[in-house]
Design an enzyme around this catalytic site. Structure first.
Site, PDB file in Angstrom:
ATOM      1  N   GLN A 211      -4.324  -0.959   9.785  1.00  0.00           N
ATOM      2  CA  GLN A 211      -4.325  -2.324   9.242  1.00  0.00           C
ATOM      3  C   GLN A 211      -4.835  -3.312  10.287  1.00  0.00           C
ATOM      4  O   GLN A 211      -4.407  -3.289  11.444  1.00  0.00           O
ATOM      5  CB  GLN A 211      -2.895  -2.698   8.799  1.00  0.00           C
ATOM      6  CG  GLN A 211      -2.775  -4.041   8.121  1.00  0.00           C
ATOM      7  CD  GLN A 211      -3.436  -4.104   6.750  1.00  0.00           C
ATOM      8  OE1 GLN A 211      -3.621  -3.079   6.098  1.00  0.00           O
ATOM      9  NE2 GLN A 211      -3.791  -5.285   6.315  1.00  0.00           N
TER      10      GLN A 211
ATOM     11  N   LYS B  16       0.836  -1.203   0.000  1.00  0.00           N
ATOM     12  CA  LYS B  16       0.000   0.000   0.000  1.00  0.00           C
ATOM     13  C   LYS B  16       0.875   1.260   0.000  1.00  0.00           C
ATOM     14  O   LYS B  16       0.602   2.221  -0.720  1.00  0.00           O
ATOM     15  CB  LYS B  16      -0.932  -0.005   1.220  1.00  0.00           C
ATOM     16  CG  LYS B  16      -2.022  -1.070   1.141  1.00  0.00           C
ATOM     17  CD  LYS B  16      -2.793  -1.238   2.456  1.00  0.00           C
ATOM     18  CE  LYS B  16      -3.771  -2.400   2.345  1.00  0.00           C
ATOM     19  NZ  LYS B  16      -4.558  -2.632   3.571  1.00  0.00           N
TER      20      LYS B  16
ATOM     21  N   ASP C 161     -10.662   3.282   4.333  1.00  0.00           N
ATOM     22  CA  ASP C 161     -11.071   1.869   4.316  1.00  0.00           C
ATOM     23  C   ASP C 161     -12.590   1.728   4.250  1.00  0.00           C
ATOM     24  O   ASP C 161     -13.102   0.650   3.947  1.00  0.00           O
ATOM     25  CB  ASP C 161     -10.607   1.178   5.608  1.00  0.00           C
ATOM     26  CG  ASP C 161      -9.378   0.314   5.413  1.00  0.00           C
ATOM     27  OD1 ASP C 161      -9.213  -0.233   4.313  1.00  0.00           O
ATOM     28  OD2 ASP C 161      -8.600   0.182   6.376  1.00  0.00           O
TER      29      ASP C 161
HETATM   30  N1  GUN Z   1      -6.866  -6.489   6.761  1.00  0.00           N
HETATM   31  C1  GUN Z   1      -7.227  -7.268   5.714  1.00  0.00           C
HETATM   32  N2  GUN Z   1      -7.788  -6.522   4.741  1.00  0.00           N
HETATM   33  C2  GUN Z   1      -7.786  -5.249   5.182  1.00  0.00           C
HETATM   34  C3  GUN Z   1      -8.226  -4.017   4.618  1.00  0.00           C
HETATM   35  O1  GUN Z   1      -8.755  -3.937   3.494  1.00  0.00           O
HETATM   36  N3  GUN Z   1      -8.031  -2.917   5.385  1.00  0.00           N
HETATM   37  C4  GUN Z   1      -7.460  -2.978   6.616  1.00  0.00           C
HETATM   38  N4  GUN Z   1      -7.325  -1.850   7.295  1.00  0.00           N
HETATM   39  N5  GUN Z   1      -7.047  -4.094   7.169  1.00  0.00           N
HETATM   40  C5  GUN Z   1      -7.207  -5.232   6.450  1.00  0.00           C
END
Ligand code: GUN
Length: 259
Positions: A51, A7, A74
């Site tokens: 995350q 990311k 998100d």
């Molecule tokens: N953990 C697994 N997928 C995601 C996501 O799309 N966003 C976040 N913040 N954590 C995750």
């Protein structure tokens, strides 16, 4: 760490100012909440992503609720979840993985000369990150949606009735040929680490690709299917958040939501 690093690289490639706060597993809830509060107040920051999963000692709900909904790239804040659930998705940042999967589904349907409206969509997995928002997005596309999970009876027969099958269970190659209707669109959201025959670890989806591919009308691979779309949707959410903060209309509809 692998997800977060990719990311960060994508954000840099977009020319965004991007910071990663890699905190130790021992970090307390108060400390994390204080970090979020600081980022909420920082005018140089337009998007915040915590995350998941978080260590057990931290209440993830509390942390997600602490993020400014306008910076919630998100789409996990209850306000944004509620906008999606009440048919106001156009006003909300959409969760990145289901949004990316939706764009692939739309493109696949066009490629097959069909529309998503009226399709029976079966979503396997009821997580807040994928299953539930995926079901909401497909409902907004006029699909008939069944949300299946680990307690669903006769899962294979249900999946085989799907025109659109979304696998988000987190169990490697769980859905095989007996789960795929001929011509169906199959979206594999699973990313599971498995031991290969050579002893090295590799990634596998929730769908048995080799078994399902000959039957499917369209199918996403793992890796290289839904995953890159997740990151692209995250970048689009960050761009839109920055434009909104600047009082500007979106420069481009990079990630169109449901109509
Ligand atoms: N953990 C697994 N997928 C995601 C996501 O799309 N966003 C976040 N913040 N954590 C995750």
């Amino acid at each position: 760490r692998v997800y977060v690093a990719s990311k960060g690289r994508a954000a840099e490639a977009c020319g965004f100012h991007s910071l990663t706060h890699a905190l130790p597993a021992t970090t307390g809830e108060a400390e994390l909440l204080a970090l979020v509060a600081g980022l909420n107040a920082d005018r140089a920051i337009h998007g915040i992503l915590v995350q998941l999963p978080l260590p057990k000692a931290i209440d993830a709900t509390k942390v997600l609720e602490a993020i400014d909904p306008a910076k919630d790239v998100d789409g996990f804040h209850p306000l944004n979840v509620g906008l999606l659930a009440t048919g106001q998705a156009a006003r909300a940042p959409l969760p990145c993985t289901p949004h990316g999967a939706l764009l692939l589904a739309r493109a696949a349907a066009v490629g097959l000369g069909r529309g998503l409206a009226g399709m029976h969509a079966v979503v396997v997995g009821r997580s807040n990150i994928v299953g539930k928002p995926m079901a909401q997005l497909l409902l907004a596309e006029d699909c008939t949606v069944t949300l299946a999970h680990s307690r669903t009876r006769d899962l294979a027969a249900l999946c085989k009735s799907a025109d659109l099958l979304v696998a988000a269970v987190g169990r490697p190659r769980m859905l095989g040929a007996d789960c795929v209707k001929p011509g169906a669109i199959v979206l594999d959201v699973g990313i599971n680490r498995v031991a290969g025959e050579d002893g090295k670890s590799r990634l596998a989806g929730d769908v048995d690709f080799a078994a399902a591919a000959p039957l499917a009308g369209a199918i996403t691979p793992v890796p290289g299917g839904v995953g890159p779309m997740t990151i692209a949707m995250l970048m689009a959410n960050a761009l839109k958040a920055a434009e909104a903060a600047a009082g500007r209309a979106p420069a481009m509809d990079a990630a169109p939501g449901p109509r």
